[in-house]
Design an enzyme around this catalytic site. Structure first.
Site, short mmCIF file in Angstrom:
data_model
loop_
_atom_site.label_atom_id
_atom_site.label_comp_id
_atom_site.label_asym_id
_atom_site.label_seq_id
_atom_site.Cartn_x
_atom_site.Cartn_y
_atom_site.Cartn_z
N GLY A 92 0.78 -1.38 0.14
CA GLY A 92 0.11 0.05 -0.01
C GLY A 92 0.84 1.33 -0.08
O GLY A 92 0.39 2.20 -0.23
N LYS A 113 10.11 1.85 0.61
CA LYS A 113 9.02 1.99 1.52
C LYS A 113 8.47 3.51 1.67
O LYS A 113 9.41 4.29 2.05
CB LYS A 113 9.12 1.43 2.94
CG LYS A 113 8.00 1.25 3.56
CD LYS A 113 8.11 0.09 4.71
CE LYS A 113 7.31 0.03 5.88
NZ LYS A 113 7.30 -1.12 6.55
N ASP A 252 1.09 -11.53 6.70
CA ASP A 252 1.44 -10.64 5.84
C ASP A 252 2.76 -10.00 6.10
O ASP A 252 3.27 -9.39 5.10
CB ASP A 252 0.49 -9.52 5.53
CG ASP A 252 0.14 -8.53 6.67
OD1 ASP A 252 -0.54 -9.28 7.35
OD2 ASP A 252 0.29 -7.54 6.81
N ASN A 253 3.28 -9.96 7.54
CA ASN A 253 4.49 -9.69 7.81
C ASN A 253 5.34 -10.60 8.12
O ASN A 253 6.32 -10.50 8.56
CB ASN A 253 4.36 -8.66 9.12
CG ASN A 253 3.54 -7.39 8.82
OD1 ASN A 253 3.34 -6.93 7.57
ND2 ASN A 253 2.85 -6.87 10.05
N ASP A 262 9.18 -6.47 8.37
CA ASP A 262 8.24 -5.63 8.09
C ASP A 262 7.61 -5.33 9.81
O ASP A 262 6.44 -5.55 10.17
CB ASP A 262 6.84 -6.26 7.62
CG ASP A 262 6.35 -5.18 6.62
OD1 ASP A 262 6.75 -4.24 6.64
OD2 ASP A 262 5.25 -5.57 6.05
P1 AMP Z 1 1.71 -2.73 8.09
O1 AMP Z 1 1.05 -2.83 9.45
O2 AMP Z 1 2.81 -1.74 7.94
O3 AMP Z 1 2.44 -4.25 7.70
O4 AMP Z 1 0.72 -2.66 6.84
C1 AMP Z 1 -0.56 -3.46 6.73
C2 AMP Z 1 -1.06 -2.94 5.23
O5 AMP Z 1 -1.72 -1.62 5.26
C3 AMP Z 1 -0.16 -3.16 4.36
O6 AMP Z 1 -0.93 -3.73 3.12
C4 AMP Z 1 0.36 -1.70 4.00
O7 AMP Z 1 1.08 -1.68 2.74
C5 AMP Z 1 -0.66 -1.04 4.33
N1 AMP Z 1 -0.36 0.38 4.90
C6 AMP Z 1 0.00 0.67 5.86
N2 AMP Z 1 0.45 1.84 6.21
C7 AMP Z 1 -0.11 2.52 4.73
C8 AMP Z 1 -0.14 3.89 4.49
N3 AMP Z 1 -0.02 4.99 4.97
N4 AMP Z 1 -0.72 3.96 3.16
C9 AMP Z 1 -1.19 3.02 2.45
N5 AMP Z 1 -1.03 1.77 2.76
C10 AMP Z 1 -0.57 1.53 4.27
MG MG Z 2 3.36 -5.26 6.45
#
Ligand code: AMP
Ligand code: MG
Length: 487
Positions: A92, A113, A252-253, A262
């Site tokens: 994302g 990132k 997913d991490n 992640d």
């Molecule tokens: P994370 O908790 O960082 O592993 O993110 C979980 C999901 O949310 C993943 O698909 C990330 O790409 C998405 N994500 C986290 N923060 C953002 C953001 N600021 N903008 C877009 N997608 C995000």
């Molecule tokens: Mg993640």
């Protein structure tokens, strides 16, 4: 040594096509500037470390410039988040810029990132802030230096672009390196969306590129899954032995390579606390420090479910059964080494458990205890450490067992034992408050503290002159910092 324009790309994941990822260009940040770079990570790409200081470096890793051979893609995946299945996640706010291979023939994914919105951004802005980018950078390189398998970080680029979180912050990008960015959640995505052909393609891709030795086995996919189980057991044993709390162990991490990946609101323990929850948003403590062990197995079961088209359920169950015994063996081996022991005795596990209980009850600093235990002879060291414990009788009883155990262990000299202990017991660890100090300075434009902290943590086992302040317990304000999921 290579110049920046001499990197060699071979974008193997991108070639899997549009079912796996979406082509999209990074969205540049304003006024990019180098915050910090890792020379050790630069070496993985054969890059001359001095190129980090050139303007083009900051432009490349902030979305302004791109190599002609790069092929930026946002990957699609899904995953179990806090136990519940989310059908579609994906990159994302990060992009796989491409895969580079070095002179040793190793492939490294370049993942940027904070590179802007993608089709998988959902409600997010596609950005990462300076604070979280610095934390990821420092942790990646510190974990590696501790000998814990981890994704790596090449650099952090800061900017003047405003990004809104709880307050206004500045956008940044971190360039992450890993041999692959494929997660458990990639397999879950194709399994739950019922795309057997793509799932088979993904499995073949991972097997051929990342587990080629398993191809020689009678059941290659089963051999690969076993290897993934083994690597996870070993990685989590290292987290537990060194007090690392990942914070968001969603599937997913979890990397398909068994590397730490992640991590968001991660922390290294200051005081030993088995129930420590580093993620302020983890109200139930699903990912508390001691829960990481069973959660590792839970996550592997989720992956196993997604692999049922390739491997029989019985075989998957059998492989999953390897996890806990392997974890325990690795963990005990590491803890024996941290205690300076070279031999194995039946009661060693109990010796470790008793110590941890005493540390827990007295709030003893996890890192410094082990370091100091190796500073002197066992008898002298325990006498000095005694004052840190509230339950003195309990500690004395443990100390007696320990010194007797050391006396029975091998016949190397006192000095050899101390050397061995210092080689596995870090003096410097990435404490939250140290990261916080570095972040506060960086947010006001001074990057010297991030750079110094990174340097210190790149040699965690070596006492470094003039760096005493990095080997202290946290001050009161730094003890219980709340780290939120927002990043
Ligand atoms: P994370 O908790 O960082 O592993 O993110 C979980 C999901 O949310 C993943 O698909 C990330 O790409 C998405 N994500 C986290 N923060 C953002 C953001 N600021 N903008 C877009 N997608 C995000
Ligand atoms: Mg993640």
């Amino acid at each position: 040594m290579k110049a920046l324009d001499e990197l060699t790309f071979d974008n193997r994941f991108a070639r899997l096509g549009d079912a796996f990822s979406t082509h999209i260009l990074p969205e540049p940040l304003d006024e990019p500037r180098l915050v910090v770079a890792s020379n050790a990570a630069m070496a993985l790409l054969d890059l001359d470390p001095t190129v980090a200081e050139t303007p083009v470096f900051a432009e490349l890793f902030s979305g302004h410039k791109l190599w002609a051979e790069a092929e930026p893609r946002a990957m699609v995946y899904s995953g179990h988040q806090f136990g519940g299945y989310t059908p579609q996640l994906g990159d994302g706010r990060g992009l796989l810029l491409g895969e580079v291979y070095n002179e040793a023939g190793e492939h490294w994914d370049l993942h940027l990132k904070g590179a802007g919105m993608t089709p998988y951004s959902r409600m997010g802005d596609g950005r990462a802030v300076l604070r979280s980018s610095i934390r990821e950078f420092l942790a990646s390189e510190a974990l590696h230096a501790l000998g814990i398998p981890s994704s790596r970080a090449l650099c952090v680029i800061g900017s003047s672009t405003p990004v809104w979180r709880e307050k206004q912050e500045r956008g940044a990008m971190v360039l992450r390196l890993a041999p692959s960015h494929i997660r458990f959640g990639h397999f879950e995505y194709f399994y739950y969306t019922k795309k057997p052909e793509q799932q088979a393609e993904l499995a073949e891709h991972v097997l051929s590129l990342h587990y080629p030795e398993c191809k020689e086995q009678p059941e290659p996919y089963l051999a690969m899954f076993r290897e993934i189980v083994e690597r996870n057991a070993e990685m989590i044993a290292k987290w537990q032995a060194y007090g690392f709390c990942h914070g968001v162990m969603n599937t997913d991490n979890m990397s398909i390579l068994g590397i730490t990946f992640d991590f968001g609101p991660f922390a290294f323990l200051d005081d030993f606390d088995a129930h420590f929850i580093c993620n302020h948003s983890d109200h139930e403590g699903r990912y508390s420090f001691s829960n990481q062990v069973p959660i590792g197995q839970w996550n592997l079961s989720a992956l196993a479910q997604a692999l049922t088209p390739f491997i029989s359920v019985d075989a998957l169950k059998e492989a999953l059964g390897l996890y806990l015994p392997l974890y325990q063996a690795h963990y005990l081996d590491l803890m024996r080494r941290r205690l300076g022991l070279t031999t194995a005795e039946d009661d060693d596990q109990k010796l470790v458990e008793r110590l941890l209980k005493l540390m827990q009850n007295s709030g003893v600093d996890y890192t410094l205890f082990f370091r100091r235990l190796g500073d002197e002879s066992a008898a002298l060291a325990v006498a000095k450490l005694r004052d840190d414990f509230v339950d003195l009788a309990g500690f004395d009883a443990w100390a007696e067992l320990y010194t007797a155990r050391v006396a029975r262990d091998g016949d190397d000299t006192e000095e050899q034992r101390r050397g061995r202990m210092h080689a596995v017991n870090p003096l410097y660890i990435l404490r939250n408050y140290l990261a916080q100090n570095a972040i506060a300075a960086a947010e006001s434009g001074d990057y010297s503290e991030v750079r110094r902290l990174h340097e210190v943590l790149s040699k965690p086992f070596e006492e470094q002159a003039g760096m005493e302040q990095y080997a202290q317990r946290p001050p009161d304000w730094g003890k219980h910092l709340e780290i939120s999921c927002s990043s």
